[in-house]
Design a protein around this motif. Sequence first.
Motif, PDB file in Angstrom:
ATOM      1  N   GLN A  97       1.047  -1.348  -0.210  1.00  0.00           N
ATOM      2  CA  GLN A  97       0.107   0.545   0.477  1.00  0.00           C
ATOM      3  C   GLN A  97       0.805   1.105  -0.549  1.00  0.00           C
ATOM      4  OE1 GLN A  97      -3.153   0.327   2.641  1.00  0.00           O
ATOM      5  NE2 GLN A  97      -3.359   2.426   2.755  1.00  0.00           N
ATOM      6  N   GLU A 108       0.815   5.447   0.554  1.00  0.00           N
ATOM      7  CA  GLU A 108       0.511   6.867   1.280  1.00  0.00           C
ATOM      8  C   GLU A 108       1.681   7.782   1.235  1.00  0.00           C
ATOM      9  OE1 GLU A 108      -1.999   6.910   3.091  1.00  0.00           O
ATOM     10  OE2 GLU A 108      -3.138   4.634   2.984  1.00  0.00           O
ATOM     11  N   ALA A 145       3.112  11.855   2.096  1.00  0.00           N
ATOM     12  CA  ALA A 145       2.540  13.024   2.858  1.00  0.00           C
ATOM     13  C   ALA A 145       2.538  13.928   2.698  1.00  0.00           C
ATOM     14  CB  ALA A 145       3.685  13.037   4.012  1.00  0.00           C
ATOM     15  N   ASP A 158       0.135  -3.800   4.349  1.00  0.00           N
ATOM     16  CA  ASP A 158      -0.636  -2.495   4.816  1.00  0.00           C
ATOM     17  C   ASP A 158      -0.993  -2.166   5.831  1.00  0.00           C
ATOM     18  OD1 ASP A 158      -0.145  -3.306   1.408  1.00  0.00           O
ATOM     19  OD2 ASP A 158      -2.191  -3.948   1.410  1.00  0.00           O
ATOM     20  N   GLU A 159      -1.370  -2.576   6.492  1.00  0.00           N
ATOM     21  CA  GLU A 159      -1.434  -1.546   7.437  1.00  0.00           C
ATOM     22  C   GLU A 159      -1.387  -0.632   8.366  1.00  0.00           C
ATOM     23  OE1 GLU A 159      -1.287  -5.877   8.680  1.00  0.00           O
ATOM     24  OE2 GLU A 159      -2.829  -4.845   7.036  1.00  0.00           O
ATOM     25  N   ALA A 172       1.242   1.974   6.501  1.00  0.00           N
ATOM     26  CA  ALA A 172       0.972   2.032   5.502  1.00  0.00           C
ATOM     27  C   ALA A 172       0.809   3.674   5.941  1.00  0.00           C
ATOM     28  CB  ALA A 172       0.402   2.428   4.385  1.00  0.00           C
ATOM     29  N   PRO A 173      -0.498   3.709   6.422  1.00  0.00           N
ATOM     30  CA  PRO A 173      -0.570   5.109   6.865  1.00  0.00           C
ATOM     31  C   PRO A 173      -0.369   4.991   8.652  1.00  0.00           C
ATOM     32  CG  PRO A 173      -2.682   3.627   6.977  1.00  0.00           C
ATOM     33  CD  PRO A 173      -1.553   2.925   6.767  1.00  0.00           C
ATOM     34  N   MET A 174       0.166   4.661   9.173  1.00  0.00           N
ATOM     35  CA  MET A 174       1.227   4.787  10.328  1.00  0.00           C
ATOM     36  C   MET A 174       2.451   5.596   9.951  1.00  0.00           C
ATOM     37  SD  MET A 174       3.562   2.236  12.845  1.00  0.00           S
ATOM     38  CE  MET A 174       4.907   1.975  11.567  1.00  0.00           C
ATOM     39  N   ARG A 218       2.731   7.610   6.804  1.00  0.00           N
ATOM     40  CA  ARG A 218       2.319   8.612   6.204  1.00  0.00           C
ATOM     41  C   ARG A 218       2.214   9.627   7.919  1.00  0.00           C
ATOM     42  NH1 ARG A 218      -3.420   7.977   5.180  1.00  0.00           N
ATOM     43  NH2 ARG A 218      -3.276   8.266   7.550  1.00  0.00           N
ATOM     44  N   ASP A 219       1.764   9.196   8.449  1.00  0.00           N
ATOM     45  CA  ASP A 219       1.580  10.026   9.348  1.00  0.00           C
ATOM     46  C   ASP A 219       2.989  10.562  10.262  1.00  0.00           C
ATOM     47  OD1 ASP A 219      -1.311   9.666   9.055  1.00  0.00           O
ATOM     48  OD2 ASP A 219      -1.571   8.951  10.751  1.00  0.00           O
ATOM     49  N   GLN A 275       4.803  13.080   7.837  1.00  0.00           N
ATOM     50  CA  GLN A 275       4.210  13.977   7.860  1.00  0.00           C
ATOM     51  C   GLN A 275       4.062  14.696   9.422  1.00  0.00           C
ATOM     52  OE1 GLN A 275       1.409  14.888   5.443  1.00  0.00           O
ATOM     53  NE2 GLN A 275       1.786  17.415   5.922  1.00  0.00           N
TER      54      GLN A 275
END
Length: 129
Positions: free
Chosen positions: A2, A4, A6, A106-107, A109-111, A113-114, A117
């Motif tokens: 996945q 992501e 930022a 995949d799960e 990826a948001p971590m 990205r954050d 960011q």
Amino acid sequence: MQTETARIDIAKPAAEVWALVGEFGGLDTWMSGVDSCTVEGDVRTIETMGMTLTEKLVGRDADARSITYSIVGEGAPVTAHEATITVHDSGADASEVTWDVSVEPDEAAPMFRDIYQGALGQVKTTLEG
């Protein structure tokens, strides 16, 4: 994998932003939580939050103001990772910085990205004052 992204706008010329984020061994100068960053060849070792991460430089294009690296070895909660920081020119005194990351699982990826960011916010603060 996945992917992501930022992103952030910085009120500084792209060349100035690139001088900071394009330095593979300079992560500890602008990313909080990084206790040390050492480089040997195309591998950097990062000490952060009690962990040791090893990252390999995949590519660096100064003309495109883009640097790509991947986490290798143990130390991170991923089986695959590749990230690219790119500094885009947004005018004489402005830049947009993107930090794309592709990871497995995949799960995660948001971590990432954050985290990235937040690091881009630190770049903005460092450069804009």
